[in-house]
Scaffold this active site. Structure first.
Site, PDB file in Angstrom:
ATOM      1  CE  LYS A  72      45.282  42.941  47.881  1.00 13.13           C
ATOM      2  NZ  LYS A  72      44.088  43.121  47.060  1.00 13.13           N
ATOM      3  NE  ARG A  79      40.901  50.220  39.841  1.00 10.70           N
ATOM      4  CZ  ARG A  79      40.324  49.458  39.543  1.00 10.70           C
ATOM      5  NH1 ARG A  79      39.134  49.504  38.945  1.00 10.70           N
ATOM      6  NH2 ARG A  79      40.581  48.249  40.128  1.00 10.70           N
ATOM      7  CG  HIS A 108      41.797  34.591  42.712  1.00 16.11           C
ATOM      8  ND1 HIS A 108      40.752  33.989  43.523  1.00 16.11           N
ATOM      9  CD2 HIS A 108      43.006  33.836  43.056  1.00 16.11           C
ATOM     10  CE1 HIS A 108      41.410  33.007  44.143  1.00 16.11           C
ATOM     11  NE2 HIS A 108      42.335  32.961  43.991  1.00 16.11           N
TER      12      HIS A 108
HETATM   13  P1  ADP Z   1      42.938  41.816  44.000  1.00 18.75           P
HETATM   14  O1  ADP Z   1      43.349  43.068  44.836  1.00 18.75           O
HETATM   15  O2  ADP Z   1      44.116  40.890  43.645  1.00 18.75           O
HETATM   16  O3  ADP Z   1      41.954  41.759  43.169  1.00 18.75           O
HETATM   17  P2  ADP Z   1      41.299  40.694  46.221  1.00 18.75           P
HETATM   18  O4  ADP Z   1      41.689  40.920  47.664  1.00 18.75           O
HETATM   19  O5  ADP Z   1      40.256  41.781  45.591  1.00 18.75           O
HETATM   20  O6  ADP Z   1      42.618  40.643  45.418  1.00 18.75           O
HETATM   21  O7  ADP Z   1      40.608  39.469  46.024  1.00 18.75           O
HETATM   22  C1  ADP Z   1      40.386  38.774  44.426  1.00 18.75           C
HETATM   23  C2  ADP Z   1      39.606  37.486  44.648  1.00 18.75           C
HETATM   24  O8  ADP Z   1      40.222  36.468  45.419  1.00 18.75           O
HETATM   25  C3  ADP Z   1      38.364  37.852  45.105  1.00 18.75           C
HETATM   26  O9  ADP Z   1      37.305  38.325  44.457  1.00 18.75           O
HETATM   27  C4  ADP Z   1      37.928  36.345  45.857  1.00 18.75           C
HETATM   28  O10 ADP Z   1      37.580  35.574  44.387  1.00 18.75           O
HETATM   29  C5  ADP Z   1      39.039  35.888  46.083  1.00 18.75           C
HETATM   30  N1  ADP Z   1      39.277  35.758  47.779  1.00 18.75           N
HETATM   31  C6  ADP Z   1      39.857  36.986  48.198  1.00 18.75           C
HETATM   32  N2  ADP Z   1      40.233  36.769  49.602  1.00 18.75           N
HETATM   33  C7  ADP Z   1      39.523  35.635  49.855  1.00 18.75           C
HETATM   34  C8  ADP Z   1      39.135  34.780  50.907  1.00 18.75           C
HETATM   35  N3  ADP Z   1      39.501  35.233  52.113  1.00 18.75           N
HETATM   36  N4  ADP Z   1      38.500  33.510  50.914  1.00 18.75           N
HETATM   37  C9  ADP Z   1      38.199  33.174  49.548  1.00 18.75           C
HETATM   38  N5  ADP Z   1      38.559  33.875  48.579  1.00 18.75           N
HETATM   39  C10 ADP Z   1      39.152  34.981  48.507  1.00 18.75           C
END
Ligand code: ADP
Length: 680
Positions: A116, A292, A235
């Site tokens: 990331k 993917r 999440h």
């Molecule tokens: P993962 O790879 O574990 O799925 P992500 O970076 O895609 O992690 O984030 C997963 C979820 O976490 C998002 O869909 C959102 O709901 C929440 N999230 C991520 N970043 C933020 C942020 N900066 N502020 C609020 N919620 C967040």
């Protein structure tokens, strides 16, 4: 086009890929673990090869074994599905080295997006908007805390190598920073083997909006619009839809162009998803790119009339994209619900067991094609399991993806709600009732979307357990009486025996009996007993329950489907019997009524010790009580771990621990008694 491909996955996605391959005349090779010998994906592929024991790291994650199978069976390409090896750049390299096509992006794109932090640096240079934060290499706690202070609280820490919602911590104030950082790093190292973290501004009430992109090896790259995946629990996505409600065309285009820029920045080829987090005002920031096919790809297929697996196969074979950006229209609205074997009332604890009955709404599976007038099918089900299959502790407990299409969101919502009511499962706990409350709740119906929707609406989504209504008990009673009658008829088939007639007709007036049912036990719900009075009379029965009375008639019966008249109301339902449990499905709800058969239990003493049994197969990780110990109701006694979740077994009442039957580290089977307990 390829002649034969290997599908390096299982479950619904393996079946999904196989369906498109079959349509295109491509032969398929399945791989499977010992636990999956009888699985649907094995049955739907042309060939299947066993690759190892149940544990994924000894089977579905063994790239070398899978490559060997592909070479031995003459497959030209490998489709990795999602999860497992799908984002493993080393595996993609190994495929190439073995002369096989990896159906996915180049390993270099995967590496670029795999971290990331690194992905954010790249995106910064491609002018893709980022959440304010720090994603550099410096990991000193003092330094990171200073970054947190600079960003301003609340701050979100993320494991750079993270995924699946794991390895994230929200920090409310500077004083909490160091402890949260340490805990985040612990989880990151144990889950991902890498403790690097990044910090970013934690947005309040954000929406999760992602863009489907597709690129070919000729340098074309398009976006297939967005999906809104804001409805999440911890999440993890629960509902997904396309298009996103209230999305102005200009913002859609801006997000689409940003996503295409992100894909181009890493030389992307194939299907990918660029995830954004958006504020309520519409401002959006890059979160990550998934290299993917996504679980929720069907909603995009429904509104764009595409088959994304077909596109993947064509692009991997070297063909150009079948459509250009200006051809990419949006037709109607689609919603997907993930149906899981889990218990929302028990903190979404996975539920393990056999799908003893599975009735599904009328739907097409992917391979059967579209609905009327060239529209997509109104209901589509993508599933990797059939009635009689087991949901095992080894893999994701998903049962099916239920996907609906409507001309607009209102129609899609109505179809989803009907389809959920027609999805009836006996044998394990599911989230169906929860999903139904969710799609019917005002927040989702009004598209008041953000990632906190479920938490905020806890009162309506997790209603206090209420007593079963008379209607549910009426169905239980009718099913029971019908079964008795059938048994009596079978016994007296060759005799002219008036006592074989179980209609309840008595010379001296109306026969009344009392049926005893109880709510099925689920943790946290009070078990209620029902004493249902049933008085037989010509043509029907009179029911009484706790002072409520009504006449009942059986109007029609077709297998498990029943129509009754209760008082003035005509009701329709289905009853599935599973041992002593009557599963009543009516009005879109599912009631489990345990019948207390006076004959079956005559002379048997009810053990009052509650169910101190394993709720699922797993490992004992802590024993908190000892033999001879007096405990209070609710005291934790044993902690088990299964499916990466902990489950605490608590004392059902004040009492005495008589015996501990397992020790820390022991593996226990589903339903195994864990300790002997005497109620005071
Ligand atoms: P993962 O790879 O574990 O799925 P992500 O970076 O895609 O992690 O984030 C997963 C979820 O976490 C998002 O869909 C959102 O709901 C929440 N999230 C991520 N970043 C933020 C942020 N900066 N502020 C609020 N919620 C967040």
């Amino acid at each position: 086009m390829f002649n034969k491909i290997l599908i390096a996955n299982r479950g619904e996605i393996a079946c999904r890929v196989a369906a498109t391959a079959r349509r295109l005349g491509i032969k398929t090779v399945a791989v499977y673990s010992e636990a999956d010998a009888g699985a649907k994906h094995v049955a739907v592929c042309d060939e299947a090869v066993l690759i190892g024991p149940a544990a994924a790291k000894e089977s579905y994650l063994c790239g070398d074994k899978i490559i060997a199978v592909a070479l031995a069976t003459g497959a030209e390409a490998i489709h990795p599905g999602y999860g497992f090896l799908s984002e493993n750049a080393d595996f993609a390299d190994a495929c190439k080295a073995a002369g096989l096509v990896f159906i996915g992006p180049p390993a270099s794109s995967m590496r670029a997006m795999g971290s990331k932090s690194a992905a954010k640096s790249l995106m910064e240079h491609a002018d893709v908007p980022l959440v304010p934060g720090y994603h550099g290499d410096e990991q000193d706690p003092e330094f990171l805390q200073a970054q947190g202070d600079r960003i301003g609280y609340p701050v979100l820490l993320k494991a750079s190598a993270g995924g699946g919602g794991k390895g994230m911590r929200v920090i409310e104030k500077s004083e909490d920073f160091k402890a949260a950082l340490a805990s985040c790093k612990r989880e990151a190292i144990s889950s991902f083997g890498d403790d690097k973290v990044l910090a970013e501004k934690y947005l309040t009430r954000p929406r999760h909006i992602e863009i489907q992109v597709f690129a070919d090896s000729q340098g074309n790259c398009v976006y297939l619009h967005e999906r809104d995946c804001s409805v999440q629990r911890r999440h993890q996505k629960v509902l997904e839809e396309a298009p996103a409600p209230n999305m102005p065309p200009e913002r859609r285009a801006a997000m689409g162009q940003a996503a295409v820029a992100a894909a181009k920045a890493v030389g992307y080829v194939g299907a990918g998803t660029v995830e954004f987090i958006a504020n309520q005002d519409g401002s959006f920031y890059f979160m990550e790119m998934n290299t993917r096919l996504q679980v929720e790809h069907p909603v995009t297929e429904m509104i764009t009339g595409t088959d994304l697996v077909e596109w993947q196969l064509r692009v991997a074979f070297g063909e150009p994209l079948p459509m250009a950006q200006h051809d990419m229209a949006i037709h109607g609205h689609s919603i997907e619900a993930r149906i899981y074997a889990e218990n929302p009332e028990k903190g979404f604890l996975p539920s393990i067991g056999t799908l003893r009955h599975m009735d599904t709404p009328d739907a097409v599976s992917f391979e059967l094609g579209a609905g009327a007038n060239g529209d997509p099918a109104p209901v589509r089900i993508d599933s990797g399991v059939r009635e009689g299959d087991a949901i095992s502790p080894f893999y994701d407990p998903m049962i099916a993806k239920l996907i609906v299409w409507g001309a607009d969101r209102t129609q899609a919502l109505a179809r989803m709600s009907t389809a959920l009511a027609e999805f009836r499962i006996v044998g394990l706990a599911t989230n169906i009732a929860f999903l139904k409350r969710l799609v019917e709740g005002s927040a989702f119906a009004q598209a008041d979307l953000d990632t906190g929707l479920i938490e905020r609406n806890g009162d309506t989504l997790f209603p206090a357990p209420a007593a079963a209504p008379l209607g549910a008990l009426a169905f239980g009673a009718v099913a029971l009486i019908a079964a008795e009658k059938q048994a009596a008829v079978a016994v007296s088939a060759n005799r002219d025996d008036p006592f074989g007639n179980a209609l309840g007709w008595r010379l001296n007036g109306n026969y009344r009996r009392q049926l005893s049912f109880a709510d099925d036990y689920t943790a946290g719900t009070e078990q209620k007993d029902y004493k249902l009075g049933v008085t037989y009379h010509t043509g029907g029965w009179h029911l009484d329950l706790d002072g409520v009375e009504a006449d009942m008639e059986l109007l029609a019966r077709d297998g498990a489907e029943l129509s009754i008249k209760l008082g003035a109301a005509s009701m329709h339902g289905a009853v599935r019997r599973d041992g002593e449990n009557f599963h009543v499905f009516t009005g879109g709800r599912h009631f489990v009524l345990a019948y207390n058969d006076p004959m079956a239990h005559a002379g048997e003493l009810e053990t009052a010790g509650g169910r101190l049994t394993a709720p699922m197969p797993g490992k004992v990780v802590a024993v908190l009580a000892s033999k001879g110990q007096q405990v209070k109701k609710g005291d934790p006694l044993v902690i088990m771990e299964a499916m990466k979740m902990e489950h605490t077994i608590a004392a059902p009442a004040d009492g005495l621990v008589e015996e501990i039957l397992y020790q820390v580290g022991d593996q226990v089977a589903d339903g195994a008694p864990l300790l002997a307990f005497a109620v005071e």
